[in-house]
Design an enzyme around this catalytic site. Structure first.
Site, PDB file in Angstrom:
ATOM      1  N   GLY A  36      14.752  31.651 -16.840  1.00  0.00           N
ATOM      2  CA  GLY A  36      13.507  32.199 -17.403  1.00  0.00           C
ATOM      3  C   GLY A  36      12.384  31.165 -17.298  1.00  0.00           C
ATOM      4  N   HIS A  37      12.696  29.914 -17.700  1.00  0.00           N
ATOM      5  CA  HIS A  37      11.675  28.853 -17.598  1.00  0.00           C
ATOM      6  C   HIS A  37      11.292  28.612 -16.140  1.00  0.00           C
ATOM      7  CE1 HIS A  37      13.823  27.559 -21.419  1.00  0.00           C
ATOM      8  NE2 HIS A  37      12.572  27.618 -21.828  1.00  0.00           N
ATOM      9  N   LYS A 149       9.394  37.382 -23.662  1.00  0.00           N
ATOM     10  CA  LYS A 149      10.497  37.516 -24.628  1.00  0.00           C
ATOM     11  C   LYS A 149      10.002  37.145 -26.033  1.00  0.00           C
ATOM     12  CE  LYS A 149      14.073  34.637 -25.277  1.00  0.00           C
ATOM     13  NZ  LYS A 149      14.226  34.510 -26.742  1.00  0.00           N
ATOM     14  N   ASP A 150       9.168  36.092 -26.085  1.00  0.00           N
ATOM     15  CA  ASP A 150       8.595  35.682 -27.373  1.00  0.00           C
ATOM     16  C   ASP A 150       7.257  36.385 -27.541  1.00  0.00           C
ATOM     17  OD1 ASP A 150      10.607  33.680 -28.214  1.00  0.00           O
ATOM     18  OD2 ASP A 150      10.036  32.765 -26.330  1.00  0.00           O
ATOM     19  N   SER A 185      17.965  32.994 -22.757  1.00  0.00           N
ATOM     20  CA  SER A 185      17.522  32.192 -23.880  1.00  0.00           C
ATOM     21  C   SER A 185      18.377  30.930 -23.922  1.00  0.00           C
ATOM     22  CB  SER A 185      17.724  32.977 -25.186  1.00  0.00           C
ATOM     23  OG  SER A 185      17.688  32.095 -26.283  1.00  0.00           O
ATOM     24  N   SER A 186      17.772  29.845 -24.387  1.00  0.00           N
ATOM     25  CA  SER A 186      18.523  28.587 -24.514  1.00  0.00           C
ATOM     26  C   SER A 186      19.657  28.748 -25.518  1.00  0.00           C
ATOM     27  CB  SER A 186      17.587  27.475 -24.985  1.00  0.00           C
ATOM     28  OG  SER A 186      16.443  27.448 -24.176  1.00  0.00           O
TER      29      SER A 186
END
Ligand code: PAF
Length: 282
Positions: A36-37, A149-150, A185-186
């Site tokens: 994602g990052h 996502k956030d 997600s982490s």
């Protein structure tokens, strides 16, 4: 890839690059990088001449000390991933560098930080806004990239930029998902095998909620999504809200279905808290 640990040195490097006409794209992160990052870095690369990333686990956005302690820290692997992704410069300051003095700024975001995440994570969004402001002041990017996502965080950052009259374009980027739909997600690496398998139900529930959006009452959709996820013994919904995308205010039961509406959910899988969302009418 250039590496910087002080605000002064990265500011000077960016200033020099901007003086030669370079457009700067910025991807702020807390590390523990996943695809994602990397997708944010890739988009930033396409749209700018240089990409700067930051890695900083921001203590003031954690409302529970144990969450801060447990947050994965994988600096060496992160630096390698950023290098491979073609990031041009990385900023990974110490806590003292970012907060030489205790932080006192308090933003007024109206209702934006009172609902959903804000209800369960007091002070979280103020901490996010403070650190992003400091990072923007340091890097002075033309554009900054954040994942959808956030979703609530994205609205808060846009509001902070408005309040502070900052000259940076906020770019929202689509959520990157695993093949079964789970949002990357982490935190996913902390899931047990059973939790990880069932966590995919969150995305399925959101999709089914979306399918019902034009034909069902909002309260019925809410209850349907909550029940669908809670049917797993490994998952427990903390909240699921169907809100207007701009104000984050809940849509009335027979609400205007033409406005942009998002379903936002937070779910516990054991002690791991997962969030996700979906646009319901686009
Ligand atoms: O989304 C995150 O990783 C963090 O909240 C951010 C934006 C880097 C601020 O610490």
């Amino acid at each position: 890839m250039k590496r910087f640990q002080t605000r002064a040195l990265i500011s000077e490097w960016v200033r020099h690059q901007k003086a030669t006409g370079k457009m700067i794209g910025f991807v702020p992160t807390m590390g523990a990088l996943h695809e994602g990052h990397i997708s944010l870095v890739e988009q930033a690369k396409q749209e700018n001449n240089l990409v700067v990333c930051s890695i900083f686990v921001n203590p003031i956005q954690f409302n529970k000390p144990e969450d801060l302690k447990k947050y994965p820290r994988t600096l060496d692997a992160d630096l390698e991933k950023l290098g491979k992704a073609g990031c041009d410069a990385v900023f990974f300051p110490t806590e003292k560098e970012m907060y030489p003095e205790p932080e006192t700024t308090v933003y007024d975001f109206g209702m934006l930080d009172k609902v959903m995440e804000g209800r369960y994570r007091e002070g979280h969004f103020n901490g996010v806004a403070v650190v992003v402001k400091k990072l923007f002041d340091t890097i002075q990017p033309h554009r900054a990239y954040f994942g959808e996502k956030d979703f609530q965080q994205l609205q808060i950052i846009k509001a902070m930029v408005r309040i502070e009259s900052m000259d940076v374009e906020i770019i929202s980027c689509p959520t990157v998902r695993e093949s079964d739909g789970l949002a990357m997600s982490s935190r996913n690496i902390r899931l047990t095998e059973d939790q990880r398998r069932d966590a995919a139900l969150i995305h399925t529930a959101l999709k089914m909620g979306k399918e019902r959006f034009q034909t069902h009452n909002i309260n019925d959709i809410r209850q349907f999504v909550i029940n669908y996820v809670n049917a797993s013994p490994h998952l427990e919904v903390e909240y699921f809200e169907i809100v207007r995308a701009d104000t984050l205010m809940p849509v009335a039961p027979e609400g205007d279905k033409d406005e942009k509406v998002v379903g936002c959910i937070a779910v516990y899988a054991g002690k791991v808290r997962l969030i996700d969302n979906m646009a319901f009418n686009s």
